[in-house]
Design an enzyme around this catalytic site. Structure first.
Site, short mmCIF file in Angstrom:
data_model
loop_
_atom_site.label_atom_id
_atom_site.label_comp_id
_atom_site.label_asym_id
_atom_site.label_seq_id
_atom_site.Cartn_x
_atom_site.Cartn_y
_atom_site.Cartn_z
CG ASN A 41 0.68 -11.13 30.10
OD1 ASN A 41 -0.12 -11.19 31.02
ND2 ASN A 41 0.32 -11.25 28.84
CB ILE A 42 3.49 -5.50 31.69
CG1 ILE A 42 3.13 -5.91 33.13
CG2 ILE A 42 3.19 -4.01 31.46
CD1 ILE A 42 4.04 -5.30 34.19
CD GLU A 43 0.14 -8.30 25.35
OE1 GLU A 43 -0.67 -7.60 24.71
OE2 GLU A 43 0.20 -9.55 25.25
CB CYS A 52 6.99 -13.18 30.14
SG CYS A 52 7.22 -13.48 28.39
CD GLU A 54 6.27 -17.02 32.42
OE1 GLU A 54 5.96 -15.86 32.07
OE2 GLU A 54 6.03 -18.02 31.73
CB CYS A 89 8.85 -17.56 26.34
SG CYS A 89 9.75 -16.27 27.22
CB CYS A 92 10.42 -16.84 31.09
SG CYS A 92 9.65 -15.23 30.79
N1 THU Z 1 3.77 -14.48 27.81
C1 THU Z 1 4.08 -14.61 29.14
O1 THU Z 1 3.67 -13.81 29.97
N2 THU Z 1 4.86 -15.65 29.50
C2 THU Z 1 5.41 -16.56 28.64
O2 THU Z 1 6.22 -17.38 29.05
C3 THU Z 1 5.02 -16.54 27.24
C4 THU Z 1 4.24 -15.37 26.78
C5 THU Z 1 2.94 -13.35 27.40
C6 THU Z 1 3.67 -12.32 26.60
C7 THU Z 1 2.56 -11.69 25.81
O3 THU Z 1 1.99 -10.65 26.57
C8 THU Z 1 1.53 -12.79 25.66
O4 THU Z 1 1.89 -13.80 26.59
C9 THU Z 1 1.48 -13.38 24.27
O5 THU Z 1 2.73 -13.77 23.86
#
Ligand code: THU
Length: 129
Positions: A41-43, A52, A54, A89, A92
């Site tokens: 994940n890259i915020e 996300c 995935e 999620c 994804c």
């Molecule tokens: N996140 C994912 O990488 N995959 C998911 O299916 C659900 C959420 C990440 C996004 C965000 O950086 C962190 O989890 C919190 O939501």
């Protein structure tokens, strides 16, 4: 293959860029040709631009010419500690359905075990044009 995919998802989780949620996620996708692509994940400070793990992994595969995926492993937890399953999620799941069949395998890492689903179980009635 399951063990290799899970190990790569765990490794990818170490690259998570999550300074806002501190929730680290890693994913590894297996293409029908047998190649593995990983992602984290890259915020983003805008929050909405966050991607996300995935989708990072799937988009890496697709952008390298691999459009058919047969499995994905996902691993996540607060600060990279897996305490419970980090289910994919809804966005994804829909992206998985674009490049995988309903019978593709989705491995979700739990604290002491790896849960196994088909995409069809996680996303019945996927949107299709
Ligand atoms: N996140 C994912 O990488 N995959 C998911 O299916 C659900 C959420 C990440 C996004 C965000 O950086 C962190 O989890 C919190 O939501």
């Amino acid at each position: 293959m399951k063990n290799e995919l899970v190990a790569k998802a765990r490794e990818a989780m170490k690259s998570a860029y999550a300074p806002y949620s501190h929730f680290h996620v890693g994913a590894a996708v297996l293409t029908e040709e047998g190649q593995i692509f990983t992602g984290c994940n890259i915020e983003n400070s805008s929050y909405g631009a966050t991607v996300c793990a995935e989708r990072t992994a799937i988009f890496k595969a697709v952008s390298e010419g691999h459009r058919r995926i047969s499995a994905i492993a996902i691993c996540g937890g607060p600060k990279g500690v897996v305490e419970s399953p980090a289910f994919p999620c809804g966005i994804c799941r829909q992206v998985m359905s674009e490049f995988g069949q309903a019978d593709m395998t989705v491995y979700v890492v739990d604290r002491d075990e790896v849960l196994e689903f088909t995409l069809g179980e996680l996303l019945p009635h996927a949107f299709e044009l």
